[in-house]
Enzyme design. Structure first.
Site, PDB file in Angstrom:
ATOM      1  N   ASP A  91       0.172  -0.882   0.255  1.00 49.32           N
ATOM      2  CA  ASP A  91       0.216  -0.134   0.067  1.00 49.32           C
ATOM      3  C   ASP A  91       0.329   1.411   0.129  1.00 49.32           C
ATOM      4  OD1 ASP A  91      -2.850   0.997  -0.109  1.00 49.32           O
ATOM      5  OD2 ASP A  91      -2.101   1.534   2.111  1.00 49.32           O
ATOM      6  N   GLY A  92      -0.129   2.741  -0.510  1.00 48.56           N
ATOM      7  CA  GLY A  92       0.712   3.852  -0.586  1.00 48.56           C
ATOM      8  C   GLY A  92       1.131   4.305  -1.862  1.00 48.56           C
ATOM      9  N   ARG A 112       0.107   7.621  -3.084  1.00 51.17           N
ATOM     10  CA  ARG A 112       0.916   8.280  -2.499  1.00 51.17           C
ATOM     11  C   ARG A 112       1.968   8.858  -2.299  1.00 51.17           C
ATOM     12  NH1 ARG A 112      -1.065   6.118   3.286  1.00 51.17           N
ATOM     13  NH2 ARG A 112      -1.637   4.877   1.977  1.00 51.17           N
ATOM     14  N   TRP A 113       2.759   7.908  -2.876  1.00 51.18           N
ATOM     15  CA  TRP A 113       4.423   7.891  -3.401  1.00 51.18           C
ATOM     16  C   TRP A 113       3.864   8.797  -4.795  1.00 51.18           C
ATOM     17  CZ3 TRP A 113       7.011   6.898  -7.331  1.00 51.18           C
ATOM     18  CH2 TRP A 113       8.136   7.098  -7.528  1.00 51.18           C
ATOM     19  N   SER A 143      -7.930  -6.158  -4.166  1.00 52.77           N
ATOM     20  CA  SER A 143      -8.966  -5.990  -3.367  1.00 52.77           C
ATOM     21  C   SER A 143     -10.183  -6.187  -4.197  1.00 52.77           C
ATOM     22  CB  SER A 143      -8.273  -5.277  -1.936  1.00 52.77           C
ATOM     23  OG  SER A 143      -9.268  -4.003  -2.754  1.00 52.77           O
ATOM     24  N   GLU A 177     -12.518  -5.122  -3.282  1.00 57.35           N
ATOM     25  CA  GLU A 177     -13.048  -3.640  -3.279  1.00 57.35           C
ATOM     26  C   GLU A 177     -12.318  -2.376  -4.069  1.00 57.35           C
ATOM     27  OE1 GLU A 177     -12.223  -5.106  -0.555  1.00 57.35           O
ATOM     28  OE2 GLU A 177     -14.838  -5.800  -0.391  1.00 57.35           O
ATOM     29  N   ASN A 178     -11.523  -2.838  -4.660  1.00 56.33           N
ATOM     30  CA  ASN A 178     -10.661  -2.263  -5.549  1.00 56.33           C
ATOM     31  C   ASN A 178     -11.284  -1.445  -6.854  1.00 56.33           C
ATOM     32  OD1 ASN A 178      -6.837  -2.566  -4.221  1.00 56.33           O
ATOM     33  ND2 ASN A 178      -8.438  -1.180  -4.080  1.00 56.33           N
ATOM     34  N   SER A 224      -8.295  -3.539   6.239  1.00 50.45           N
ATOM     35  CA  SER A 224      -8.975  -3.675   4.853  1.00 50.45           C
ATOM     36  C   SER A 224      -9.218  -4.861   4.347  1.00 50.45           C
ATOM     37  CB  SER A 224      -8.132  -2.278   3.492  1.00 50.45           C
ATOM     38  OG  SER A 224      -7.631  -1.196   4.116  1.00 50.45           O
ATOM     39  N   GLU A 250       0.229 -11.608  13.814  1.00 48.13           N
ATOM     40  CA  GLU A 250       0.836  -9.895  14.570  1.00 48.13           C
ATOM     41  C   GLU A 250       0.878  -9.228  13.774  1.00 48.13           C
ATOM     42  OE1 GLU A 250       2.168  -9.972  17.741  1.00 48.13           O
ATOM     43  OE2 GLU A 250       0.959 -12.023  18.101  1.00 48.13           O
TER      44      GLU A 250
HETATM   45  C1  IPE Z   1      -5.420  -2.358   0.412  1.00 47.40           C
HETATM   46  O1  IPE Z   1      -5.511  -0.919  -0.136  1.00 47.40           O
HETATM   47  C2  IPE Z   1      -5.479  -3.093  -1.204  1.00 47.40           C
HETATM   48  C3  IPE Z   1      -4.273  -3.881  -1.405  1.00 47.40           C
HETATM   49  C4  IPE Z   1      -3.218  -3.225  -1.130  1.00 47.40           C
HETATM   50  C5  IPE Z   1      -4.180  -3.865  -3.246  1.00 47.40           C
HETATM   51  P1  IPE Z   1      -6.408  -0.190  -0.361  1.00 47.40           P
HETATM   52  O2  IPE Z   1      -5.485   1.573  -0.326  1.00 47.40           O
HETATM   53  O3  IPE Z   1      -7.335  -0.346  -1.211  1.00 47.40           O
HETATM   54  O4  IPE Z   1      -6.919  -0.016   1.468  1.00 47.40           O
HETATM   55  P2  IPE Z   1      -7.792   1.189   1.919  1.00 47.40           P
HETATM   56  O5  IPE Z   1      -8.781   2.009   0.342  1.00 47.40           O
HETATM   57  O6  IPE Z   1      -6.391   2.517   2.480  1.00 47.40           O
HETATM   58  O7  IPE Z   1      -8.403   0.586   2.947  1.00 47.40           O
HETATM   59  C1  IPE Z   2      -1.666   0.068  -3.272  1.00 47.05           C
HETATM   60  O1  IPE Z   2      -1.448   1.924  -3.264  1.00 47.05           O
HETATM   61  C2  IPE Z   2      -2.052  -0.344  -4.538  1.00 47.05           C
HETATM   62  C3  IPE Z   2      -3.155  -1.371  -5.370  1.00 47.05           C
HETATM   63  C4  IPE Z   2      -4.400  -0.713  -4.093  1.00 47.05           C
HETATM   64  C5  IPE Z   2      -4.028  -1.570  -5.182  1.00 47.05           C
HETATM   65  P1  IPE Z   2      -2.707   3.000  -3.486  1.00 47.05           P
HETATM   66  O2  IPE Z   2      -3.105   2.711  -4.781  1.00 47.05           O
HETATM   67  O3  IPE Z   2      -3.771   2.377  -2.387  1.00 47.05           O
HETATM   68  O4  IPE Z   2      -1.612   4.072  -2.625  1.00 47.05           O
HETATM   69  P2  IPE Z   2      -2.651   4.738  -1.507  1.00 47.05           P
HETATM   70  O5  IPE Z   2      -2.987   3.954  -0.733  1.00 47.05           O
HETATM   71  O6  IPE Z   2      -3.483   5.470  -2.379  1.00 47.05           O
HETATM   72  O7  IPE Z   2      -1.133   5.757  -1.034  1.00 47.05           O
HETATM   73 MG    MG Z   3      -4.505   2.413  -0.334  1.00 43.41          MG
END
Ligand code: IPE
Ligand code: IPE
Ligand code: MG
Length: 245
Positions: free
Chosen positions: A24-25, A28-29, A69, A71-72, A200, A211
């Protein structure tokens, strides 16, 4: 990169056997650099390979990587399209690298909605690597913990309707056989970089006693040393599973 890895010296009984990694991230990166979110996802490819190498350096036999996910699908059509194509292409590009390192790839997730071409690549990687024994990489694509549990419950109800199963046949010990990947062991270390402190919907059943280690790095900046730090933190935890010492 792998050659230079110096993993911490932790006795095997204090090392996790199964790490769940929320990648994740990425968005934002990229946004912090004025780039498109997809540039962050692209960076994640090399980081995932580094994490496989880091797990191998520590003899950790199971890594689950959350790539997309259930949800994505709520994201913009553009980002969803990119992520589907990207997941497919990462497998095309890297399945040989994974195979050569002895990694067994297993797809974990839900079939409906998943692009056919992604499924084909997942299955091709599974077939190529099926006899590998060095470690298992569970690629969680179109995965959701609740979806997985509901699908398992539906399967149980169908069996019950056919008279093949009775209520008391289902136990906490055997319920996992109805989940997406029956061979998956419980999660020991649940890792989430990016600063978010939530699951998530990742591996809900399997993480009941995991943990949790949350780290403040965005996934594209995540390094093997960060994973080693998390494993060191894990090694210090006192896992009681509801009991006493
Ligand atoms: C969880 O991250 C799903 C994946 C990394 C594939 P998300 O960025 O989708 O989760 P939320 O929206 O922060 O809960
Ligand atoms: C995780 O990074 C990748 C997926 C969920 C597929 P994000 O796309 O969720 O990145 P942030 O959380 O918006 O920074
Ligand atoms: Mg994310």
């Amino acid at each position: 990169m792998t050659e230079e890895l110096t993993p911490p010296n932790i006795p095997v009984e204090f090392r996790p056997r199964h790490i769940a990694l929320v990648m994740d991230g990425n968005g934002r990166w990229a946004e912090q650099r004025g780039l498109k979110r997809t540039e962050g996802h692209k960076r994640g490819e090399a980081v995932l390979l580094d994490m496989v190498a880091a797990c191998q350096a520590l003899d950790i036999p199971y890594l689950s990587a959350y790539a997309f996910s259930t949800e994505n699908w709520r994201r913009s059509a553009d980002e969803v399209r990119f992520l589907m194509g990207f997941n497919r292409d990462v497998l095309t590009r890297q399945k040989m690298w994974l195979h050569e390192r002895g990694v067994k790839v297993r797809w974990v997730g839900r079939r409906p909605r998943l692009w056919r071409s992604v499924l084909r690549e997942l299955e091709s990687a599974e077939e190529l690597t099926k006899n590998n024994t060095s470690m298992t990489l569970f690629m969680c694509v179109n995965y959701g913990g609740r979806a997985e549990i509901i699908d398992g419950v539906r399967e149980i109800v169908r069996k019950a309707q056919r008279g093949e199963i009775r209520p008391d046949d289902i136990t906490e010990k055997n319920f996992h056989t109805f989940l997406d990947e029956p061979t998956m062991p419980d999660v020991d270390l649940f890792l989430r970089p990016s600063g978010e402190k939530r699951t998530s919907n990742f591996l809900l059943w399997q993480s009941a006693y995991a943990e949790m280690v949350y780290q403040n790095k965005l996934f594209p900046d995540y390094t093997p040393q960060d994973l080693f730090d998390a494993v060191e933190e894990y090694a210090k935890r006192d896992r009681r599973f509801g009991g006493t010492k």
